[in-house]
Enzyme design. Sequence first.
Site, short mmCIF file in Angstrom:
data_model
loop_
_atom_site.label_atom_id
_atom_site.label_comp_id
_atom_site.label_asym_id
_atom_site.label_seq_id
_atom_site.Cartn_x
_atom_site.Cartn_y
_atom_site.Cartn_z
N GLY A 326 0.81 -1.21 0.00
CA GLY A 326 0.00 0.00 0.00
C GLY A 326 0.84 1.25 0.00
O GLY A 326 2.08 1.21 0.14
N PRO A 328 2.63 4.36 1.42
CA PRO A 328 3.11 4.72 2.76
C PRO A 328 2.30 5.88 3.33
O PRO A 328 1.99 6.85 2.64
CB PRO A 328 4.57 5.13 2.51
CG PRO A 328 4.95 4.40 1.26
CD PRO A 328 3.71 4.37 0.42
N GLY A 329 1.95 5.78 4.61
CA GLY A 329 1.14 6.81 5.23
C GLY A 329 1.96 7.97 5.74
O GLY A 329 3.16 7.83 6.04
N MET A 330 1.33 9.14 5.83
CA MET A 330 2.00 10.31 6.37
C MET A 330 2.09 10.26 7.89
O MET A 330 2.94 10.92 8.49
CB MET A 330 1.24 11.58 5.96
CG MET A 330 1.21 11.86 4.47
SD MET A 330 0.30 13.38 4.14
CE MET A 330 0.42 13.45 2.35
N LYS A 345 1.04 -0.99 13.28
CA LYS A 345 1.05 0.42 12.87
C LYS A 345 1.71 1.26 13.96
O LYS A 345 1.23 1.28 15.09
CB LYS A 345 -0.37 0.90 12.60
CG LYS A 345 -1.11 0.04 11.58
CD LYS A 345 -2.59 0.39 11.48
CE LYS A 345 -2.81 1.75 10.88
NZ LYS A 345 -4.26 1.98 10.59
N ASP A 380 -11.33 -3.11 13.86
CA ASP A 380 -10.83 -3.11 15.23
C ASP A 380 -9.32 -2.85 15.22
O ASP A 380 -8.58 -3.47 14.44
CB ASP A 380 -11.13 -4.46 15.88
CG ASP A 380 -11.11 -4.39 17.39
OD1 ASP A 380 -11.54 -3.36 17.94
OD2 ASP A 380 -10.69 -5.37 18.02
#
Length: 579
Positions: A326, A328-330, A345, A380
């Site tokens: 996916g 990459p998240g900030m 996470k 969840d």
Amino acid sequence: MNQQPLPPQSERRALAIGRAVYEAFQDYHAQFSQITARARQRFETRDWSGAREDAVARIALYDHYISECMLRLRAVLLGQAHDRALWMRARTHYAELLTGLIDQELYKTFYNTLTRRYFRTQGVDAQIEFIALDIEPTDAITVPVARHTYAVSPGRLTEMLVRVLGDYPFEVPYAHRTRCAAAIAVRLLDDLAHWGEHPVRSVELLETVFYRERRAYLVGRLFGEHRFSPCVIALVNDDAGLRAEAVLTRRSDVAQLFSNSRSYFQADLTTVGDAVVFLRSLLTHKPIDELYTMLGRAKQGKTERYRTFFRHFQAHPAEQLVHADGTPGMVMVVFTLPSYPLVFKLIRDRFAYPKTMSRAQVEGKYELVFQLDRIGRLLDAQPYRFLRFPKARFSPALLQDLQSSCAMSLSEDGDDVLIALCYVQRRLRPLNLYLREQLPAAAHAAALDYGQAIKDMARNNIFPGDMLLKNFGITRHQRAVFYDYDELCLITECTFRDWPTPTSYEEQMAAEPWFHVGPRDVFPERFALFMGLPSSQLEAVKHMHPELFDPQWWRDLQARLREDDYPDTPPYADAQKLA
């Protein structure tokens, strides 16, 4: 493990600790049961707001009773709170109190939570905790859960179902019990026609009724001559009265009912482990941790998730932890073990523009999710503290990313890496990747369900904030679920505005808004720009869910929610409802 005897006074103190923790868990369990038992009255009186309050209150119980137990122990410990030998003996005495209990694993988890608070345990401490990664705790449970059993004579299925409904009385009467039974019978015979002429030979239903949101469920299984299937009868109490709304016999439908993207059931079970064993017979592919969690035992769910993951992790010593698939998240770095369906996470130390929230605010968003009715659309996310991994098990790229981006959450202890806080979720395929990988029909269906997911959340006072496809995943039942919560907020906190009409050429061509935008302003007419859907799928979403792009729809919904008028969101399709 052989333990050195303690002086008599310390031995008495260890015994008192074990007894105090045991009694604290019993107090917690009694209060848990008291709140859960109210679900029946909430259902009978249609007190849906009270039911939501109970769900939040019950989640808060565990930490409350841990803190209360620590206060009780002050008088017992007398400055020996960190005496390891004392706690080792206390564990022995505590274990003796659990002999023969079906739910001794719940008691052990409570004890472990307490010791971790005292010792700030990093990883696990086998000397003072109950640790058993190599067992499946429910394997030792042989006592059958309390249930009703019904034999079915050929041609008399409706008659038997009338008796079933009579065995689950409520303070409000059925609108028409015989008609409900007949409708259930018709659906069962239709669903199970491939079993033969008289498909249902017997039925087992748990004595305990399961409640959640606006429905009550009779949960069990039905048997044919050579096979069995789940059987869940959904009851509603609405303007038409108390009636059966649906009956579910397919494992996939029942699995979605017990999905970890839904809120926890209110089921006043005398014991939990035997119910988990029964439910596992219905949902053989459902992890045991999710079953405990869905019964409201979230801490035990965490324990079982830890146990099963690390057992698998140790059994595959050559496999490395890597970045999850996916974008990459900030805000988060997300990693996974490819052979196991979980993601971990970690909050980054700094967030890239335009993210402006703080670390504490992100943690608050994840805590908020526990208090919301997740209606099958919010995954969840369980917080874990001080997980320990061998450094060698991280891929070089992942380790470098964690060290440079998540230093506040990371520390090293010899050859191990300690993670101060991470959130663990079931691994889903990110929606943006799924849409690229699937054939057009499947991608089209997923895009429409993505729109439905936003609508379902909105009707339950949940605004995702960031609607990008990468923040949604697809479950194995092809259901769109939101899982990235850093911008999540309540619908009632937002200001839904129309996009102003430009009054000049300069305003029309401006790359940025030419008017003031408040921090909670939302412009539904602009949602299409931020969804990231291909044009054909975007047009399909606009056609199927036009209200999503209408500011007035959002304002009208917001007004209803502020009056505590929450629209109903059934956990199954309309086609599954009884005639």
